[in-house]
Motif scaffolding. Structure first.
Motif, PDB file in Angstrom:
ATOM      1  N   ASP A  29      68.907  58.197  37.969  1.00 51.99           N
ATOM      2  CA  ASP A  29      69.344  56.791  37.915  1.00 51.99           C
ATOM      3  C   ASP A  29      68.149  55.877  37.691  1.00 51.99           C
ATOM      4  N   VAL A  30      66.982  56.319  38.193  1.00 50.07           N
ATOM      5  CA  VAL A  30      65.744  55.532  38.082  1.00 50.07           C
ATOM      6  C   VAL A  30      64.628  56.482  37.664  1.00 50.07           C
ATOM      7  N   VAL A  31      63.823  56.047  36.698  1.00 50.76           N
ATOM      8  CA  VAL A  31      62.705  56.870  36.226  1.00 50.76           C
ATOM      9  C   VAL A  31      61.423  56.064  36.382  1.00 50.76           C
ATOM     10  N   VAL A  32      60.543  56.520  37.268  1.00 45.03           N
ATOM     11  CA  VAL A  32      59.268  55.827  37.500  1.00 45.03           C
ATOM     12  C   VAL A  32      58.199  56.501  36.647  1.00 45.03           C
ATOM     13  N   LEU A  33      57.478  55.686  35.874  1.00 42.94           N
ATOM     14  CA  LEU A  33      56.416  56.233  35.015  1.00 42.94           C
ATOM     15  C   LEU A  33      55.066  55.868  35.635  1.00 42.94           C
ATOM     16  N   GLY A  34      54.372  56.898  36.155  1.00 39.02           N
ATOM     17  CA  GLY A  34      53.113  56.656  36.874  1.00 39.02           C
ATOM     18  C   GLY A  34      51.910  57.239  36.166  1.00 39.02           C
ATOM     19  N   VAL A  35      51.970  57.297  34.830  1.00 39.49           N
ATOM     20  CA  VAL A  35      50.816  57.815  34.069  1.00 39.49           C
ATOM     21  C   VAL A  35      49.883  56.657  33.722  1.00 39.49           C
ATOM     22  N   LYS A  36      48.733  56.997  33.145  1.00 41.97           N
ATOM     23  CA  LYS A  36      47.740  55.979  32.792  1.00 41.97           C
ATOM     24  C   LYS A  36      48.268  55.088  31.658  1.00 41.97           C
ATOM     25  N   PRO A  37      47.793  53.843  31.605  1.00 38.45           N
ATOM     26  CA  PRO A  37      48.299  52.926  30.571  1.00 38.45           C
ATOM     27  C   PRO A  37      48.193  53.494  29.145  1.00 38.45           C
ATOM     28  N   TYR A  38      47.089  54.178  28.846  1.00 33.99           N
ATOM     29  CA  TYR A  38      46.921  54.665  27.472  1.00 33.99           C
ATOM     30  C   TYR A  38      47.880  55.813  27.150  1.00 33.99           C
ATOM     31  N   GLN A  39      48.537  56.376  28.176  1.00 32.45           N
ATOM     32  CA  GLN A  39      49.455  57.508  27.949  1.00 32.45           C
ATOM     33  C   GLN A  39      50.913  57.071  27.885  1.00 32.45           C
ATOM     34  N   ILE A  40      51.204  55.879  28.392  1.00 32.61           N
ATOM     35  CA  ILE A  40      52.606  55.605  28.728  1.00 32.61           C
ATOM     36  C   ILE A  40      53.514  55.468  27.502  1.00 32.61           C
ATOM     37  N   LEU A  41      53.015  54.852  26.435  1.00 31.88           N
ATOM     38  CA  LEU A  41      53.918  54.648  25.288  1.00 31.88           C
ATOM     39  C   LEU A  41      54.236  55.975  24.600  1.00 31.88           C
ATOM     40  N   ASP A  42      53.247  56.883  24.524  1.00 35.40           N
ATOM     41  CA  ASP A  42      53.525  58.224  23.977  1.00 35.40           C
ATOM     42  C   ASP A  42      54.526  58.945  24.859  1.00 35.40           C
ATOM     43  N   LEU A  43      54.353  58.781  26.176  1.00 31.05           N
ATOM     44  CA  LEU A  43      55.264  59.456  27.112  1.00 31.05           C
ATOM     45  C   LEU A  43      56.691  58.926  26.942  1.00 31.05           C
ATOM     46  N   VAL A  44      56.814  57.609  26.831  1.00 30.70           N
ATOM     47  CA  VAL A  44      58.147  57.010  26.652  1.00 30.70           C
ATOM     48  C   VAL A  44      58.788  57.542  25.374  1.00 30.70           C
ATOM     49  N   ALA A  45      57.996  57.635  24.313  1.00 27.34           N
ATOM     50  CA  ALA A  45      58.536  58.148  23.038  1.00 27.34           C
ATOM     51  C   ALA A  45      59.000  59.590  23.217  1.00 27.34           C
ATOM     52  N   GLU A  46      58.249  60.366  23.990  1.00 25.35           N
ATOM     53  CA  GLU A  46      58.601  61.769  24.209  1.00 25.35           C
ATOM     54  C   GLU A  46      59.870  61.903  25.069  1.00 25.35           C
TER      55      GLU A  46
END
Ligand SMILES: NC(=O)C1=CN([C@@H]2O[C@H](COP(=O)(O)OP(=O)(O)OC[C@H]3O[C@@H](n4cnc5c(N)ncnc54)[C@H](O)[C@@H]3O)[C@@H](O)[C@H]2O)C=CC1
Ligand SMILES: O=C(O)[C@@H]1CCC=N1
Length: 289
Positions: free
Chosen positions: A85-102
């Protein structure tokens, strides 16, 4: 900071019951130095350990974090996201947009995405997700792990009132949780997110000097930490202005007045201001990069 949009900072642990969290399923992708304290505060708020799945960069790291934090390790990022229901993204700023795309293809429809990343805007995350995805930015600090921290919450364009309430309930045991705008996050980082690090540095420096003055290290640790906690608690509980409380410690011709003169002479006040200003400025730069 524009006061018209800042919430009054109420301590959250005493907040009245909000949405039921026991049935909520949460995925934390990246439970490190900041994601870990977020896991602790979500569990304190009532999320069940079995419903809080952690996926770090690899299974061994996920299992270590889950064991330490009292949550559940997912075998993979995809498994963590199942029914979340909730997804917390706790990676480094430079990683987050690639992670979201993945992760985009595996995100359950309607899941609220909560980013902890400094310098990455709601618009950037929204653009990387299907249109209408609810996105929240949270700017926490590590003392939320003991219910004595602060978190600033920023809502994306698709977040409903119920989802806002849900996110506040999730951070109800953080210490202070307030709605802020993205313009305010730079000042918020200076006064809370990064301030935790500066506070640790100040405590370290004061403890070293107490040891140099002859105290045993364990006594120096206890005195500095207890006195700083007590000073903060006095102000929080009484609402007294800190300058007045300081005047109450400075006897004429006494030790505190002498020490305080050195505080000003040595530029401690200016140094603290420069420290916070540098953090806020770096946050602005990261946002513009
Ligand atoms: N450390 C702090 O006090 C604060 C940090 N933040 C934000 O929190 C975020 C995380 O920072 P830290 O916790 O300090 O970093 P960290 O390096 O301690 O933690 C990052 C975590 O992400 C995991 N990770 C890396 N790549 C991954 C991937 N592809 N999939 C899943 N997990 C992955 C790592 O295993 C690690 O557990 C940053 O965006 C930072 O801006 C915000 C406020 C305060
Ligand atoms: O140093 C950083 O970039 C993160 C954001 C706020 C605190 N730590």
């Amino acid at each position: 900071m524009d006061d018209s949009t800042a919430q009054t900072p109420e301590r959250t642990a005493e907040a009245t019951a909000g949405p039921e969290l026991a049935d909520l399923r949460v995925a934390v992708i990246g439970a490190g130095n900041m994601g870990g304290p977020v896991v602790r505060t979500l569990l304190a708020a009532g999320v069940r350990p079995a419903h809080l799945r952690i996926a770090n960069s690899g299974p061994a790291s996920s299992e270590r974090a889950a064991a330490e934090l009292g949550a559940t390790a997912a075998a993979s990022r995809t498994e963590a996201l199942e029914d979340a229901d909730v997804v917390v993204l706790g990676v480094k700023p430079y990683q987050i947009l690639d992670l979201v795309a993945e992760l985009r293809g595996d995100l359950p429809a309607g899941a609220v995405v909560v980013s902890l990343a400094a310098g990455i805007t709601l618009a950037q995350i929204e653009q990387a997700l299907p249109e209408g995805s609810p996105v929240v930015r949270a700017m926490p600090n590590t003392p939320i792990s003991v219910g004595e921290g602060a978190v600033g919450l920023m809502r994306g364009t698709a977040v409903t009132a119920a989802q806002r309430e849900l996110v506040h309930a999730l951070f109800s045991h953080a210490g202070v949780a307030v709605d802020i705008t993205e313009d305010q996050v730079h000042a918020f980082i200076a006064a809370a997110g990064s301030l935790a690090g500066f506070a640790f540095a100040i405590i370290e420096a004061m403890t070293e000097e107490a040891v140099r003055q002859g105290l045993k290290r364990d006594l120096a640790d206890a005195l500095v930490q207890q006195t700083l906690r007590g000073a903060a608690t006095m102000l929080l509980e009484s609402g007294t202005h800190p300058a007045l409380a300081k005047a109450g410690v400075c006897s004429p011709g006494g030790t505190t007045a002498e020490g305080y003169a050195a505080f000003e002479r040595e530029g401690v006040r200016a140094g603290l201001a420069a420290t916070m200003a540098a953090a806020a400025e770096r946050s602005r730069q990261l946002t513009e990069d």
